[in-house]
Design a protein around this motif. Structure first.
Motif, PDB file in Angstrom:
ATOM      1  N   ALA A 151     -56.285 -57.449  12.596  1.00 57.96           N
ATOM      2  CA  ALA A 151     -56.527 -56.568  13.743  1.00 57.96           C
ATOM      3  C   ALA A 151     -56.123 -57.241  15.043  1.00 57.96           C
ATOM      4  N   ASN A 170     -63.464 -54.672   9.452  1.00 57.21           N
ATOM      5  CA  ASN A 170     -62.705 -54.179  10.610  1.00 57.21           C
ATOM      6  C   ASN A 170     -61.706 -53.149  10.101  1.00 57.21           C
ATOM      7  N   LYS A 171     -61.883 -51.938  10.552  1.00 54.20           N
ATOM      8  CA  LYS A 171     -61.009 -50.866  10.079  1.00 54.20           C
ATOM      9  C   LYS A 171     -59.581 -50.993  10.576  1.00 54.20           C
ATOM     10  N   ASN A 172     -59.330 -51.818  11.588  1.00 52.24           N
ATOM     11  CA  ASN A 172     -57.973 -52.027  12.099  1.00 52.24           C
ATOM     12  C   ASN A 172     -57.180 -53.036  11.277  1.00 52.24           C
ATOM     13  N   LYS A 184     -61.080 -54.927   5.262  1.00 45.97           N
ATOM     14  CA  LYS A 184     -60.992 -53.548   5.742  1.00 45.97           C
ATOM     15  C   LYS A 184     -62.371 -52.989   6.051  1.00 45.97           C
ATOM     16  N   SER A 185     -63.373 -53.351   5.263  1.00 45.39           N
ATOM     17  CA  SER A 185     -64.732 -52.882   5.523  1.00 45.39           C
ATOM     18  C   SER A 185     -65.326 -53.517   6.763  1.00 45.39           C
ATOM     19  N   HIS A 224     -60.084 -55.517   0.659  1.00 48.66           N
ATOM     20  CA  HIS A 224     -61.110 -54.481   0.812  1.00 48.66           C
ATOM     21  C   HIS A 224     -62.258 -54.971   1.694  1.00 48.66           C
TER      22      HIS A 224
END
Length: 398
Positions: free
Chosen positions: A283, A260-262, A257-258, A254
């Protein structure tokens, strides 16, 4: 009577007289090692019996008592009416005395008005079940020792010694290397333990760590813990590190993901709500696949991690002929269904862009799963696996 009979009678009489004659002893030769016996110094004198004291006739006690050595400093001895600000302060004082005396402590009951500190061998061990159900014939250290310290508590939190018993029914361990094995005398300083953890993370040998700690305390006999304690500390840290590893893994995903959204990850849960497969790709790895997606190799390591799960890795080659990791996956098993999930998840990760060629080993489950998930991808076997398995056949020209 004739002459012959008379001579015979005289001869017998003489023989009898010779037998009755007392034997003459030879004088004793004085010893060259011992001096001659002086009659004045070795006169026969009757010594009167020693007076018997009544206490000496008592039977020795079956329960001998032991206490601290007499040369113990007076400031270490607990005495009645000694004042303390807290019960912890009283425990520290009594524990210091116990260390010099050679016994361990344990805390007893505390009802708000009085508190007890006992010798670690106080009480008797009682097995809860039947003796035939005992798994291990393990001895106990409890001897029913009556040595204790009773504290009287006040309303303001202070306390004082109301009663103290010095006598023990067991021998005391007066040597410092033995006292360190008693639990109440072990001290794990948090700063020192943090230093030990850093040394272990640096792969410092255990012997070097113990020597370093001994030099800090002025010798091995001054250490507040032993070698086994440091080993157990390491095992506890490993257990704590793996106790909530799944929650930490999800928290890490999590967080990534926060940031880097990739970042891509996916977890598969089975019917009993247990994690069966884990997939992740950075990413940067997804960006590298956009440029070098012509050929991908996929291989699994055979359960080399502590969870005994196969680790699958998607690897490619960049323009510098360097290996580039595209994605990794942890699998519960190597079945067709597992590989189908991995390849389909990989397609979602790369936005459905099929690789031109994929290289694998001779795993039959992969051979069945790839055509169903990657129908437009050419599947080939890796040369290294082929040469390793069929080397003898190729050299023989078969």
């Amino acid at each position: 009577m004739d002459a012959d009979g008379e001579e015979q009678r005289i001869r017998v009489h003489k023989q009898q007289q010779v037998k009755r004659r007392p034997r003459q002893r030879k004088p004793r030769t004085p010893s060259v090692l011992l001096p001659n016996r002086d009659p004045l110094l070795h006169s026969s004198v009757l010594t009167p019996p020693v007076a018997v004291i009544h206490d000496d006739l008592r039977t020795p006690s079956d329960a001998p008592t032991y206490t601290h050595r007499p040369d113990l400093p007076d400031y270490l001895l607990p005495k009645i009416n000694m004042q303390f600000n807290t019960t912890d302060e009283a425990f520290s004082f009594y524990n210091r005395y116990a260390r010099h005396a050679g016994f361990g402590l344990r805390k007893g009951q505390n009802d708000g008005r009085r508190s007890y500190l006992y010798c670690s061998r106080q009480g008797r061990h009682k097995f809860g079940g039947h003796e035939t159900e005992r798994i291990r014939d393990k001895t106990t250290k409890r001897t029913g020792c009556l040595a204790r310290l009773r504290l009287k508590l006040r309303n303001d939190g202070t306390c004082f010694i109301a009663d103290v018993t010095y006598d023990h029914n067991h021998q005391l361990d007066l040597s410092a290397p033995m006292v360190v094995f008693l639990r109440s005398h072990k001290n794990f300083d948090p700063h020192e333990m943090q230093l030990v953890e850093q040394l272990k993370k640096s792969n410092a040998p255990h012997g070097s760590i113990m020597s370093f700690l001994a030099s800090m305390h002025g010798g091995h006999h001054n250490l507040p813990h032993n070698s086994r304690d440091i080993h157990n500390r390491k095992e506890d840290n490993v257990w704590k590190a793996t106790e909530h590893d799944l929650f930490r893994l999800l928290a890490f995903f999590h967080e990534m993901k926060s940031v880097n959204k990739n970042f891509f990850y996916e977890i598969k849960i089975d019917e009993i709500e247990s994690i069966s497969h884990i997939f992740r790709a950075n990413a940067s790895s997804r960006g590298a696949y956009e440029d070098f997606n012509d050929c991908v190799t996929f291989d699994t390591t055979y359960k080399t991690n502590k969870f005994r799960m196969p680790l699958g890795v998607f690897v490619g080659v960049n323009n510098h002929l360097q290996s580039t990791i595209f994605a990794i996956a942890l699998l519960r098993d190597e079945t067709i269904e597992s590989f189908q999930w991995v390849f389909s998840t990989f397609l979602r990760c790369i936005n459905g862009k099929h690789p031109i060629c994929i290289l694998t080993d001779q795993c039959p489950s992969m051979a069945e799963a790839i055509p169903t998930v990657l129908p437009d991808t050419l599947h080939k076997l890796r040369r290294w696996h082929v040469v390793k398995k069929y080397r003898d056949d190729l050299l023989a020209g078969r």
